[in-house]
Design a protein around this motif. Structure first.
Motif, PDB file in Angstrom:
ATOM      1  N   LYS A 169      29.124  -3.319  17.587  1.00  0.00           N
ATOM      2  CA  LYS A 169      28.583  -2.211  16.801  1.00  0.00           C
ATOM      3  C   LYS A 169      27.191  -2.554  16.266  1.00  0.00           C
ATOM      4  N   ALA A 170      27.022  -3.802  15.810  1.00  0.00           N
ATOM      5  CA  ALA A 170      25.719  -4.224  15.280  1.00  0.00           C
ATOM      6  C   ALA A 170      24.654  -4.192  16.365  1.00  0.00           C
ATOM      7  N   SER A 171      25.010  -4.635  17.574  1.00  0.00           N
ATOM      8  CA  SER A 171      24.052  -4.605  18.681  1.00  0.00           C
ATOM      9  C   SER A 171      23.634  -3.185  19.018  1.00  0.00           C
ATOM     10  N   TYR A 172      24.613  -2.291  18.993  1.00  0.00           N
ATOM     11  CA  TYR A 172      24.309  -0.897  19.299  1.00  0.00           C
ATOM     12  C   TYR A 172      23.392  -0.300  18.225  1.00  0.00           C
ATOM     13  N   ARG A 173      23.666  -0.602  16.946  1.00  0.00           N
ATOM     14  CA  ARG A 173      22.819  -0.095  15.867  1.00  0.00           C
ATOM     15  C   ARG A 173      21.401  -0.648  15.963  1.00  0.00           C
ATOM     16  N   GLU A 174      21.290  -1.913  16.384  1.00  0.00           N
ATOM     17  CA  GLU A 174      19.964  -2.531  16.508  1.00  0.00           C
ATOM     18  C   GLU A 174      19.106  -1.786  17.525  1.00  0.00           C
ATOM     19  N   VAL A 175      19.691  -1.490  18.673  1.00  0.00           N
ATOM     20  CA  VAL A 175      18.938  -0.778  19.703  1.00  0.00           C
ATOM     21  C   VAL A 175      18.609   0.639  19.238  1.00  0.00           C
ATOM     22  N   SER A 176      19.554   1.274  18.554  1.00  0.00           N
ATOM     23  CA  SER A 176      19.311   2.631  18.054  1.00  0.00           C
ATOM     24  C   SER A 176      18.184   2.642  17.024  1.00  0.00           C
ATOM     25  N   ASP A 177      18.154   1.623  16.160  1.00  0.00           N
ATOM     26  CA  ASP A 177      17.078   1.543  15.166  1.00  0.00           C
ATOM     27  C   ASP A 177      15.730   1.320  15.833  1.00  0.00           C
ATOM     28  N   LEU A 178      15.716   0.490  16.890  1.00  0.00           N
ATOM     29  CA  LEU A 178      14.472   0.269  17.615  1.00  0.00           C
ATOM     30  C   LEU A 178      13.952   1.570  18.228  1.00  0.00           C
ATOM     31  N   LYS A 179      14.862   2.389  18.699  1.00  0.00           N
ATOM     32  CA  LYS A 179      14.446   3.666  19.285  1.00  0.00           C
ATOM     33  C   LYS A 179      13.815   4.579  18.225  1.00  0.00           C
ATOM     34  N   LYS A 180      14.292   4.415  16.969  1.00  0.00           N
ATOM     35  CA  LYS A 180      13.705   5.235  15.898  1.00  0.00           C
ATOM     36  C   LYS A 180      12.246   4.881  15.665  1.00  0.00           C
ATOM     37  N   TYR A 181      11.903   3.602  15.940  1.00  0.00           N
ATOM     38  CA  TYR A 181      10.505   3.190  15.742  1.00  0.00           C
ATOM     39  C   TYR A 181       9.557   3.804  16.766  1.00  0.00           C
ATOM     40  N   LEU A 182      10.121   4.434  17.795  1.00  0.00           N
ATOM     41  CA  LEU A 182       9.280   5.154  18.749  1.00  0.00           C
ATOM     42  C   LEU A 182       8.703   6.415  18.096  1.00  0.00           C
ATOM     43  N   GLU A 183       9.289   6.828  16.992  1.00  0.00           N
ATOM     44  CA  GLU A 183       8.768   7.961  16.237  1.00  0.00           C
ATOM     45  C   GLU A 183       7.887   7.422  15.109  1.00  0.00           C
ATOM     46  N   ILE A 184       6.604   7.675  15.173  1.00  0.00           N
ATOM     47  CA  ILE A 184       5.657   7.230  14.147  1.00  0.00           C
ATOM     48  C   ILE A 184       5.575   8.323  13.090  1.00  0.00           C
ATOM     49  N   ARG A 185       6.079   8.019  11.891  1.00  0.00           N
ATOM     50  CA  ARG A 185       6.141   9.021  10.820  1.00  0.00           C
ATOM     51  C   ARG A 185       5.301   8.583   9.619  1.00  0.00           C
ATOM     52  N   ALA A 186       4.836   9.565   8.850  1.00  0.00           N
ATOM     53  CA  ALA A 186       3.993   9.293   7.676  1.00  0.00           C
ATOM     54  C   ALA A 186       4.837   8.702   6.546  1.00  0.00           C
ATOM     55  N   PRO A 187       4.414   7.575   5.966  1.00  0.00           N
ATOM     56  CA  PRO A 187       5.173   6.987   4.865  1.00  0.00           C
ATOM     57  C   PRO A 187       4.959   7.694   3.525  1.00  0.00           C
ATOM     58  N   TYR A 188       3.912   8.519   3.409  1.00  0.00           N
ATOM     59  CA  TYR A 188       3.652   9.261   2.170  1.00  0.00           C
ATOM     60  C   TYR A 188       2.697  10.403   2.491  1.00  0.00           C
ATOM     61  N   ASP A 189       2.507  11.291   1.525  1.00  0.00           N
ATOM     62  CA  ASP A 189       1.571  12.402   1.700  1.00  0.00           C
ATOM     63  C   ASP A 189       0.143  11.863   1.766  1.00  0.00           C
ATOM     64  N   GLY A 190      -0.642  12.416   2.674  1.00  0.00           N
ATOM     65  CA  GLY A 190      -2.021  11.962   2.772  1.00  0.00           C
ATOM     66  C   GLY A 190      -2.772  12.673   3.874  1.00  0.00           C
ATOM     67  N   ILE A 191      -3.889  12.107   4.241  1.00  0.00           N
ATOM     68  CA  ILE A 191      -4.733  12.672   5.287  1.00  0.00           C
ATOM     69  C   ILE A 191      -5.021  11.594   6.325  1.00  0.00           C
ATOM     70  N   ILE A 192      -5.007  11.979   7.580  1.00  0.00           N
ATOM     71  CA  ILE A 192      -5.305  11.034   8.660  1.00  0.00           C
ATOM     72  C   ILE A 192      -6.825  10.828   8.702  1.00  0.00           C
ATOM     73  N   SER A 193      -7.270   9.629   8.372  1.00  0.00           N
ATOM     74  CA  SER A 193      -8.705   9.350   8.347  1.00  0.00           C
ATOM     75  C   SER A 193      -9.192   8.666   9.625  1.00  0.00           C
ATOM     76  N   VAL A 194      -8.277   8.038  10.374  1.00  0.00           N
ATOM     77  CA  VAL A 194      -8.643   7.363  11.632  1.00  0.00           C
ATOM     78  C   VAL A 194      -7.518   7.563  12.638  1.00  0.00           C
ATOM     79  N   ARG A 195      -7.886   7.826  13.893  1.00  0.00           N
ATOM     80  CA  ARG A 195      -6.917   7.864  15.003  1.00  0.00           C
ATOM     81  C   ARG A 195      -7.504   7.058  16.141  1.00  0.00           C
TER      82      ARG A 195
END
Length: 377
Positions: A169-195
């Motif tokens: 179960k832990a191995s499966y959760r580890e891979v699932s969590d890694l897949k979540k990192y494929l989604e780059i999300r904003a950690p707080y409200d703000g403005i994108i100043s560099v891309r």
């Protein structure tokens, strides 16, 4: 006839001589009288003095400062992959948790499928060993049907399979969590100043693709005004003090903020303390990186002696004021504090009510007599 003429000429010369002598005497008497009058009118003017009093002097400090973002974070990829889609660009205002970019990594899909199959297989083994242990345990209730050793072995197999199931179960959760990192999300409200990425670009936690951040997220609605306060003025700065400042982009406007953080130590090179002022920037007119001209009010904390600047003498021997004591001049060493409006704080061996000379100079020597004084307000 000739004798008469000679007598007349002699009489005229005698009269002329008498008149010359009288005129000379009159002139001398007049000069002496003028000299006496001049000496009488040029008596020394009285020395102006004032009574020393306590007061409060308010001044201000003009220093440069820099506006920086309240929060500014470089965002990198946690796992290796390729950018599949972008959902934000430079200038985009984003909310906390909003999706900025989506990456894809086919190998993670394979790892997740493998972990899932191992999990299911381990679940089947655990179900079988648990059922076996349950049967042995029920049979052990009948006297002599099952030995104690058989019960212990069945229990050990069940516990071992249960541990393996938790690991799967832990191995499966580890891979699932890694897949979540494929989604780059904003950690707080703000403005994108560099891309720094585009669709299809390779990104990763190390190596090529990680030299630059994917995005730089800047919080712009709150800014920090960073200033370096010289050592001599640190005692006048307190938390929640309000300061005002201006920037070159808006020279006709005044902005304000409150002191929220003090470093509590002096920079060893600049001999100054770092002070941070929180600035609300809801209209986003101010930008991180702007240089500000800061005006810091410096009110005195306690009542101190306030004197005109002209009463303080700055000489090669030191700084002093001149006090009148028993009709004699007395040099009193002092230290200067804040200065404003031609007045200055002084600290020294003085007491309220002391008579100080208003226009002090080194020409008034220590111990010299002061004939007369004129008190001023």
């Amino acid at each position: 006839m000739k004798r008469s003429t000679h007598k007349s000429l002699f009489s005229l010369l005698a009269v002329a001589g008498s008149l010359f002598i009288a005129s000379a005497l009159t002139s001398c008497h007049s000069s002496d009288s003028k000299a006496e009058t001049k000496e009488t009118t040029e008596a020394p003017a009285p020395t102006e003095v004032f009574a020393l009093q306590r007061g409060k002097l308010a001044s201000s400090l003009q220093i440069p400062g820099e506006l920086v973002a309240f929060r500014d974070v470089d965002m990198y990829a946690k796992v290796s992959g390729f950018i599949k889609s972008l959902h934000a660009d430079v200038g985009s205002e984003v909310k906390k948790g909003q999706l900025l970019a989506l990456a894809e990594a086919p190998e993670l899909n394979a790892q997740q499928a493998s972990a899932q199959s191992k999990l299911k297989a381990q679940e089947a083994l655990y179900i079988a060993s648990k059922a076996s242990y349950d049967r042995v345990f029920e049979a052990s209730k009948l006297t002599g049907a099952v030995s104690k050793n058989d019960i212990d072995q069945a229990l050990a197999r069940r516990n071992a399979d249960m541990a393996q199931l938790e690991a799967a179960k832990a191995s499966y959760r580890e891979v699932s969590d890694l897949k979540k990192y494929l989604e780059i999300r904003a950690p707080y409200d703000g403005i994108i100043s560099v891309r720094n990425v585009s669709t299809g670009a390779y990104v990763g936690p190390s190596g090529k693709g990680s030299e630059l951040p994917l995005f730089v997220l800047t919080e712009q609605r709150r800014l920090r005004l960073v200033i370096s306060v010289p050592e001599a003025y640190t005692g006048y700065i307190n938390l929640n003090n309000e300061v005002s400042f201006s920037v070159k982009a808006f020279p006709d406007q005044k902005f304000t903020g409150k002191v929220k953080r003090q470093s509590g130590a002096l920079d060893k090179r600049l001999r100054s303390e770092r002070v941070e002022v929180d600035v609300t920037n809801d209209n986003k007119k101010l930008l991180p990186g702007m240089i500000a001209e800061v005006n810091i009010p410096l009110p005195t904390k306690d009542n101190t002696f306030i004197v005109p600047k002209s009463a303080v003498v700055n000489s090669s021997t030191g700084v002093f004021v001149i006090r009148i004591t028993n009709q004699k001049a007395e040099w009193v060493p002092v230290k200067k504090g804040l200065e404003a409006d031609n007045k200055v704080e002084i600290f020294g061996d003085l007491k309220e009510g002391d008579q100080l000379i208003t226009e002090s100079t080194e020409e008034i020597r220590n111990g010299s007599p002061i004939a007369s004084v004129k008190k001023t307000a």
